[in-house]
Scaffold this active site. Structure first.
Site, mmCIF file in Angstrom:
data_model
loop_
_atom_site.group_PDB
_atom_site.id
_atom_site.type_symbol
_atom_site.label_atom_id
_atom_site.label_comp_id
_atom_site.label_asym_id
_atom_site.label_seq_id
_atom_site.Cartn_x
_atom_site.Cartn_y
_atom_site.Cartn_z
ATOM 1 N N GLU A 202 33.003 41.236 42.657
ATOM 2 C CA GLU A 202 34.263 41.982 42.673
ATOM 3 C C GLU A 202 34.531 42.822 43.916
ATOM 4 O O GLU A 202 34.823 44.014 43.806
ATOM 5 C CB GLU A 202 34.360 42.882 41.427
ATOM 6 C CG GLU A 202 34.335 42.105 40.134
ATOM 7 C CD GLU A 202 34.627 42.966 38.892
ATOM 8 O OE1 GLU A 202 34.613 44.202 38.999
ATOM 9 O OE2 GLU A 202 34.887 42.371 37.824
ATOM 10 N N GLU B 237 33.579 36.769 33.620
ATOM 11 C CA GLU B 237 33.574 37.998 32.829
ATOM 12 C C GLU B 237 34.798 37.991 31.939
ATOM 13 O O GLU B 237 35.910 37.749 32.413
ATOM 14 C CB GLU B 237 33.625 39.261 33.718
ATOM 15 C CG GLU B 237 32.316 39.603 34.389
ATOM 16 C CD GLU B 237 32.310 41.006 35.005
ATOM 17 O OE1 GLU B 237 33.159 41.849 34.607
ATOM 18 O OE2 GLU B 237 31.474 41.257 35.880
#
Ligand code: NAG
Ligand code: NAG
Ligand code: NAG
Ligand code: NAG
Ligand code: NAG
Ligand code: NAG
Ligand code: NAG
Ligand code: NAG
Ligand code: NAG
Ligand code: NAG
Ligand code: NAG
Ligand code: NAG
Length: 562
Positions: A254, A374
């Site tokens: 991320e 995720e």
């Protein structure tokens, strides 16, 4: 969002809003008409037909990189220890960085070592296996590569100042995990979750930076240190033969495109790939994994793709690298709880978003394989400290009382999901289960696979596989759906409840985007994975296309009939 999906959803929402005009939220919800039922059945049928999923994964987040909302007791203990050490100081422990800084090396070491030793053990790996997962994603922070805490000396003799505890501690536990994974025949995807200086400012990167500039690629030595760590990861985990459980290496989790220049992130991805290829011998099949950097679906199609060398030349010239774009896997993370608009969604809009999201990813697969690496069962951001220590929830508005961020949106409701499961309403449970089923169904069918976040937590139920499963909110086995039959049609006994949940007769139907949520929490592989096994590209079948057409026609008919 691709045009087709956009028009499709816009169309659907239009239809629905036509349905729903003038009907108040409190009015008793009706069941679906046969026509509506038919729409849902057609829609879901295509997702269940050919489950050739590769990745069915689970993350063990909150272990080697601690997260306050996953183990709040660790952070509460840290704060009370700090008060014992110095009752007159202002204590603000909000992440692993401030934990180590406040407590000092010895106390942090004792606390963290105990956490590493007890939070995840061999028994967890055995359970992960028996629960049907085939892959474990293991987040780890850059500070695992610190070699001398007194001197802040890192691998390759790079100096980088931070208070983290390491001296090889996390790598020791990682090695245990790899042995357990091998024993229980689980594949492992290593994930560099925290980069030097923080790549996103989320507490799960090690260092929470709510408002300021991020350090990664900006502060001295952050780039050099990252490259040194990558080199060590590649030298350590590549070329280990088919006994090694490591099937994928995610170079960084991320990176926050926007706060960090996307071209800088892209260039780093190329440098990492260059290092990777230089260290990988021709018989090694480990997959190179990149996160999408919060860019839209499709953004990475032409990058790291030898067919489009002119695109990569802009950033980096891969010298003599022989590769296929299918060797690079794109990791997308998707949550529906980190914006006010998402939180205000109806259950129908939530499920519709997942459908559109899966369809968008499906179109990427001819460029790169792609997983939803995720996702969770959360339909609110109410879990305690999910948004950070001391930060409230957007759902009830407390977020804006505890940060400098503001909004004009009204709070959506009262938080309940931070409470124990016993206090959840049946309605809330139904929605969570439907949301999980929809994600499993769609990601299993439309992507290279999925990785649920997270294996366990202390009390954040919506993010906790073990608790969800125990409460019968997560299908077990994964295709043991409650709301759908194996062929995708809706179970009659549940159809009315699904219809009430999925098609609430409210006027608040919100069309939200299918792009990756801006912020993460705070976000194959049966047998041994070979690259080619990891990336089977499922052709969009004619049947599927036909069902979409049929659906569009049905909807058109439906609208016309109103
Ligand atoms: C599923 O796969 C089978 C065998 O490959 C094929 O015959 C069938 O048409 C597929 N069904 C769908 C809905 O794609
Ligand atoms: C926190 O402290 C309590 C009381 O000493 C102890 O029982 C518990 O194991 C500690 N938890 C963690 C995660 O350190
Ligand atoms: C305790 O904290 C106060 C306030 O930050 C500081 O002035 C003092 O020196 C600290 N005492 C010790 C023993 O570290
Ligand atoms: C501690 O925090 C309070 C409130 O934020 C502030 O008024 C005070 O000055 C702080 N004390 C020290 C020693 O930093
Ligand atoms: C930390 O522990 C080491 C080894 O037990 C000891 O030598 C050192 O003095 C301790 N440091 C502090 C600040 O207590
Ligand atoms: C790091 O420094 C030590 C001591 O100065 C030296 O022996 C070692 O070769 C250095 N390692 C690297 C990778 O430069
Ligand atoms: C960063 O590196 C530059 C050039 O080597 C140096 O002038 C500067 O002082 C360094 N900054 C810090 C904060 O160490
Ligand atoms: C390449 O890696 C494989 C395992 O993936 C190993 O068996 C082989 O010895 C390696 N070959 C070379 C030349 O390093
Ligand atoms: C890599 O994949 C190829 C093709 O499937 C296979 O022949 C080879 O044994 C695999 N290598 C390893 C180290 O597993
Ligand atoms: C890569 O090579 C091309 C052609 O040789 C050149 O135009 C380009 O500037 C190079 N890019 C970089 C980043 O060095
Ligand atoms: C936020 O603060 C306002 C003003 O103090 C207060 O009225 C409101 O109840 C607070 N909201 C929450 C959820 O704490
Ligand atoms: C499917 O789940 C139900 C509970 O929802 C359970 O009773 C049943 O045993 C499960 N089926 C299988 C095959 O495990």
């Amino acid at each position: 969002m691709p045009l087709k999906s956009f028009f499709f959803s816009a169309f659907l929402v239009l239809c629905l809003s036509k349905f729903t005009q003038g009907v108040g939220t409190t009015e008793k919800e009706e069941s679906l008409s046969p026509l509506e039922l038919n729409i849902l059945q057609n829609k879901f049928a295509s997702y269940y037909a050919n489950d050739t999923i590769t990745v069915k994964g689970i993350t063990i987040g909150g272990w080697l990189v601690t997260e306050p909302y996953i183990t709040p007791s660790l952070y509460r203990n840290a704060t009370s220890l700090a008060k014992q050490q110095n009752s007159s100081s202002n204590i603000s422990i909000v992440d692993e960085f401030t934990l180590c800084k406040t407590l000092g090396y010895n106390t942090s070491l004792t606390l963290l070592d105990n956490h590493f030793k007890t939070w995840i053990t061999e028994d967890d790996f055995e359970q992960i296996k028996t629960n049907g997962f085939n892959l474990v994603r293991i987040p780890i922070g850059y500070w695992a590569w610190k070699q001398n805490t007194d001197k802040n000396l890192y691998i390759d003799n790079i100096t980088f100042n931070d208070p983290y505890v390491s001296d090889g501690l996390q790598l020791k536990y990682l090695n245990n995990a790899l042995e357990w994974a091998q024993k229980y025949e689980l594949n492992v995807w290593l994930d560099l979750h925290g980069a030097p200086g923080s790549q996103n400012g989320f507490d799960n990167s090690g260092e929470r930076i709510l408002y300021g500039d991020l350090g990664w690629l900006r502060l001295n030595n952050t780039k050099e240190l990252t490259l040194a760590i990558w080199r060590d990861m590649f030298q350590t985990f590549l070329n280990k033969g088919d006994k090694s459980p490591v099937v994928g290496i995610q170079i960084v989790n991320e990176p926050l495109g926007g706060k960090i220049d996307v071209s800088d992130i892209t260039e780093m991805y190329y440098e990492a790939f260059d290092l990777f290829k230089k260290n990988q011998n021709s018989s090694d099949n480990t997959t190179f994994v990149i996160h999408d950097g919060f860019q839209g679906i499709g953004h990475w199609n032409l990058e790291l793709n030898p067919t489009y060398q002119n695109v990569s030349h802009h950033y980096f010239n891969l010298t003599g690298a022989n590769y296929s774009s299918q060797d690079i896997l794109v990791d997308h993370h998707h949550y529906e709880v980190f914006t006010d608009a998402q939180l205000a969604e109806t259950q129908f809009a939530r499920i519709e978003n997942i459908i559109n999201y899966g369809d968008s990813i499906h179109k990427e697969l001819s460029f790169h394989p792609a997983v939803v690496g995720e996702w969770s069962g959360a339909i609110t951001d109410c879990a305690t400290w999910l948004n950070g220590v001391g930060v409230g929830a957007r759902y009830d508005g407390s977020y804006y009382n505890t940060t400098l961020f503001t909004t004009n949106d009204k709070p959506v409701g009262t938080c309940i999901s931070q409470n124990s499961l016993a206090d959840w309403t049946q309605d809330y449970r139904d929605r969570v289960r439907q949301f999980i089923e929809a994600q499993l169904a769609i990601y299993s069918s439309k992507t290279t696979g999925w990785i649920f976040w997270n294996w366990k937590t202390e009390d954040a139920v919506e993010w906790d596989y073990l608790k969800l499963k125990e409460a019968n909110l997560f299908p077990s086995p994964f295709d043991n759906y409650t709301y759908f039959k194996a062929d995708g049609s809706i179970e009659e006994k549940f159809s009315s409840s699904l219809s009430a949940q999925a098609f609430p007769r409210t006027t608040s139907s919100v069309l939200s985007s299918t792009t990756t949520s801006r912020k993460s929490k705070n976000a194959a592989i049966s047998n041994k994975l070979t690259t080619s096994q990891l990336l089977p590209i499922k052709n969009m079948s004619l049947t599927w296309k036909a069902s979409v057409c049929a659906l569009a026609i049905t909807i058109a008919a439906l609208c016309a009939s109103l």
